[in-house]
Motif scaffolding. Structure first.
Motif, PDB file in Angstrom:
ATOM      1  N   UNK A   1       0.834  -1.214   0.000  1.00  0.00           N
ATOM      2  CA  UNK A   1       0.000   0.000   0.000  1.00  0.00           C
ATOM      3  C   UNK A   1       0.861   1.254   0.000  1.00  0.00           C
ATOM      4  N   UNK A   2       1.963   1.232   0.747  1.00  0.00           N
ATOM      5  CA  UNK A   2       2.892   2.369   0.751  1.00  0.00           C
ATOM      6  C   UNK A   2       3.527   2.571  -0.621  1.00  0.00           C
ATOM      7  N   UNK A   3       3.853   1.472  -1.294  1.00  0.00           N
ATOM      8  CA  UNK A   3       4.441   1.573  -2.633  1.00  0.00           C
ATOM      9  C   UNK A   3       3.473   2.239  -3.610  1.00  0.00           C
ATOM     10  N   UNK A   4       2.182   1.928  -3.489  1.00  0.00           N
ATOM     11  CA  UNK A   4       1.173   2.546  -4.339  1.00  0.00           C
ATOM     12  C   UNK A   4       1.010   4.021  -3.986  1.00  0.00           C
ATOM     13  N   UNK A   5       0.910   4.333  -2.707  1.00  0.00           N
ATOM     14  CA  UNK A   5       0.744   5.719  -2.272  1.00  0.00           C
ATOM     15  C   UNK A   5       1.925   6.582  -2.711  1.00  0.00           C
ATOM     16  N   UNK A   6       3.127   6.029  -2.669  1.00  0.00           N
ATOM     17  CA  UNK A   6       4.314   6.775  -3.095  1.00  0.00           C
ATOM     18  C   UNK A   6       4.201   7.223  -4.544  1.00  0.00           C
TER      19      UNK A   6
ATOM     20  N   UNK B   1      15.730   0.723   5.197  1.00  0.00           N
ATOM     21  CA  UNK B   1      14.865  -0.425   5.460  1.00  0.00           C
ATOM     22  C   UNK B   1      13.722  -0.517   4.478  1.00  0.00           C
ATOM     23  N   UNK B   2      13.136   0.620   4.139  1.00  0.00           N
ATOM     24  CA  UNK B   2      12.039   0.643   3.164  1.00  0.00           C
ATOM     25  C   UNK B   2      12.531   0.184   1.792  1.00  0.00           C
ATOM     26  N   UNK B   3      13.703   0.664   1.394  1.00  0.00           N
ATOM     27  CA  UNK B   3      14.281   0.290   0.097  1.00  0.00           C
ATOM     28  C   UNK B   3      14.569  -1.209   0.046  1.00  0.00           C
ATOM     29  N   UNK B   4      15.136  -1.734   1.111  1.00  0.00           N
ATOM     30  CA  UNK B   4      15.483  -3.159   1.156  1.00  0.00           C
ATOM     31  C   UNK B   4      14.226  -4.032   1.123  1.00  0.00           C
ATOM     32  N   UNK B   5      13.217  -3.660   1.892  1.00  0.00           N
ATOM     33  CA  UNK B   5      11.981  -4.440   1.920  1.00  0.00           C
ATOM     34  C   UNK B   5      11.254  -4.377   0.578  1.00  0.00           C
ATOM     35  N   UNK B   6      11.301  -3.223  -0.057  1.00  0.00           N
ATOM     36  CA  UNK B   6      10.590  -3.064  -1.326  1.00  0.00           C
ATOM     37  C   UNK B   6      11.227  -3.916  -2.416  1.00  0.00           C
TER      38      UNK B   6
ATOM     39  N   UNK C   1       5.748 -10.127  -4.777  1.00  0.00           N
ATOM     40  CA  UNK C   1       4.440  -9.706  -4.273  1.00  0.00           C
ATOM     41  C   UNK C   1       3.865  -8.569  -5.105  1.00  0.00           C
ATOM     42  N   UNK C   2       4.719  -7.657  -5.574  1.00  0.00           N
ATOM     43  CA  UNK C   2       4.252  -6.566  -6.424  1.00  0.00           C
ATOM     44  C   UNK C   2       3.645  -7.128  -7.711  1.00  0.00           C
TER      45      UNK C   2
ATOM     46  N   UNK D   1      11.976  -2.917  -9.707  1.00  0.00           N
ATOM     47  CA  UNK D   1      11.069  -2.586  -8.606  1.00  0.00           C
ATOM     48  C   UNK D   1      10.322  -1.299  -8.873  1.00  0.00           C
ATOM     49  N   UNK D   2      11.014  -0.282  -9.374  1.00  0.00           N
ATOM     50  CA  UNK D   2      10.380   1.016  -9.601  1.00  0.00           C
ATOM     51  C   UNK D   2       9.387   0.971 -10.760  1.00  0.00           C
ATOM     52  N   UNK D   3       9.688   0.198 -11.786  1.00  0.00           N
ATOM     53  CA  UNK D   3       8.727   0.036 -12.878  1.00  0.00           C
ATOM     54  C   UNK D   3       7.502  -0.733 -12.384  1.00  0.00           C
ATOM     55  N   UNK D   4       7.734  -1.783 -11.581  1.00  0.00           N
ATOM     56  CA  UNK D   4       6.625  -2.556 -11.018  1.00  0.00           C
ATOM     57  C   UNK D   4       5.741  -1.675 -10.140  1.00  0.00           C
TER      58      UNK D   4
END
Length: 296
Positions: free
Chosen positions: A40-45, A78-83, A89-90, A264-267
């Motif tokens: 959800x954070x990835x989408x909001x970003x 931490x956010x970068x590593x987890x993403x 999952x993306x 990751x960023x394209x996904x």
């Protein structure tokens, strides 16, 4: 953060937690920020236009609405590593969202390739970790050369991503699309129409798509007899989808410097667009690919 974005993130969290993220099993410390919250954070970003992760993390910690929704927000590293670790999952979330929309059952799929620049200087080309993956390619629509990768996207008429991949721009388009269709053969349906550009001509490629139960539809070349015409009105759909990724979701400003980072960023951008289309179907919005209500 707008009320519509809040609603989208809440609905997305429920869907992801129920159908995407597997139940946690075994021993060990449970992460404070769950995978469902991370998606959800990835989408909001992307919806809020933060292509820089450091600025995005600072923004979450500064905005009370976001911090109330995600109280266990991580630091930038931490956010970068987890993403990056959440890449599967993306991709699974994109496919889950696509299967929830009526456009999943459309008889027509559209495909095209668009440049994903990854560097602007010669020094970047020589020193980048993308060396060996990225290369020089020519963008005909802008009449310019670029160094980077190429995004191949197969989507429904409303822009919902069905299949996608990143490839070296020096590899032939027919070869890449053939591999993409082969790797996702379980998604092919008998009689499915695949609308492609005139560059995907030739008997071998047509025979390949027929073997995968797909019907190929493409504009006529100048040296061919009339069959389908130029299909300009329908081909404009995929151009519009690419423009959403570039203009509103900053595809060309992804900021990735490694193969995993670019993927990751394209996904993330494809996931944000898929989430908006899914939610617009759910709320019966006329323009299914509109991102305006989510404050982008």
């Amino acid at each position: 953060m707008t009320k519509d974005l809040n609603t989208l993130l809440t609905a997305l969290y429920v869907l992801v937690d129920d159908h995407v993220v597997p139940p946690r099993a075994g021993r060990g410390h449970r992460p404070d920020l769950t995978d469902s919250e991370l998606i959800c954070l990835a989408v909001a970003q992307m919806m809020l236009g933060y292509h820089n992760e450091r600025r995005w993390v600072r923004h979450v910690h500064a905005i009370s609405d976001l911090l109330d929704m995600f109280p266990d927000m991580l630091g930038q590293s931490g956010y970068h590593r987890r993403l990056k670790a959440a890449q599967p999952l993306l991709c699974k979330t994109i496919l889950t969202l696509a299967a929830c929309c009526p456009s999943w059952f459309d008889d027509l799929w559209i495909t095209d390739a668009t440049p994903v620049p990854c560097g602007m200087s010669r020094e970047t080309v020589k020193r980048s970790d993308l060396a060996g993956h990225a290369s020089y390619g020519y963008c005909a629509s802008h009449s310019r050369w670029y160094w980077g990768l190429k995004l191949y996207l197969v989507c429904a008429g409303d822009g919902m991503p069905i299949m996608w991949c990143l490839a070296n721009p020096k590899i032939g388009e027919r070869e890449v699309l053939a591999a993409l269709l082969d790797n996702n053969h379980h998604l092919n349906r008998e009689g499915q129409i695949l609308l492609v550009d005139k560059g995907f001509s030739g008997k071998p490629f047509k025979k390949l798509t027929e073997s995968k139960q797909l019907r190929l539809l493409r504009p006529d070349r100048k040296d061919e007899t009339y069959r389908n015409g130029n299909l300009g009105g329908v081909r404009q759909w995929i151009e519009s989808v690419n423009q959403t990724l570039k203009g509103q979701l900053d595809l060309e400003r992804h900021g990735g410097r490694t193969p995993h980072g670019v993927f990751t960023r394209v996904a993330q951008r494809l996931l944000a667009m898929a989430a908006a289309i899914w939610h617009n179907w759910t709320t019966d919005v006329t323009s299914k690919r509109s991102l305006t209500a989510y404050d982008h």
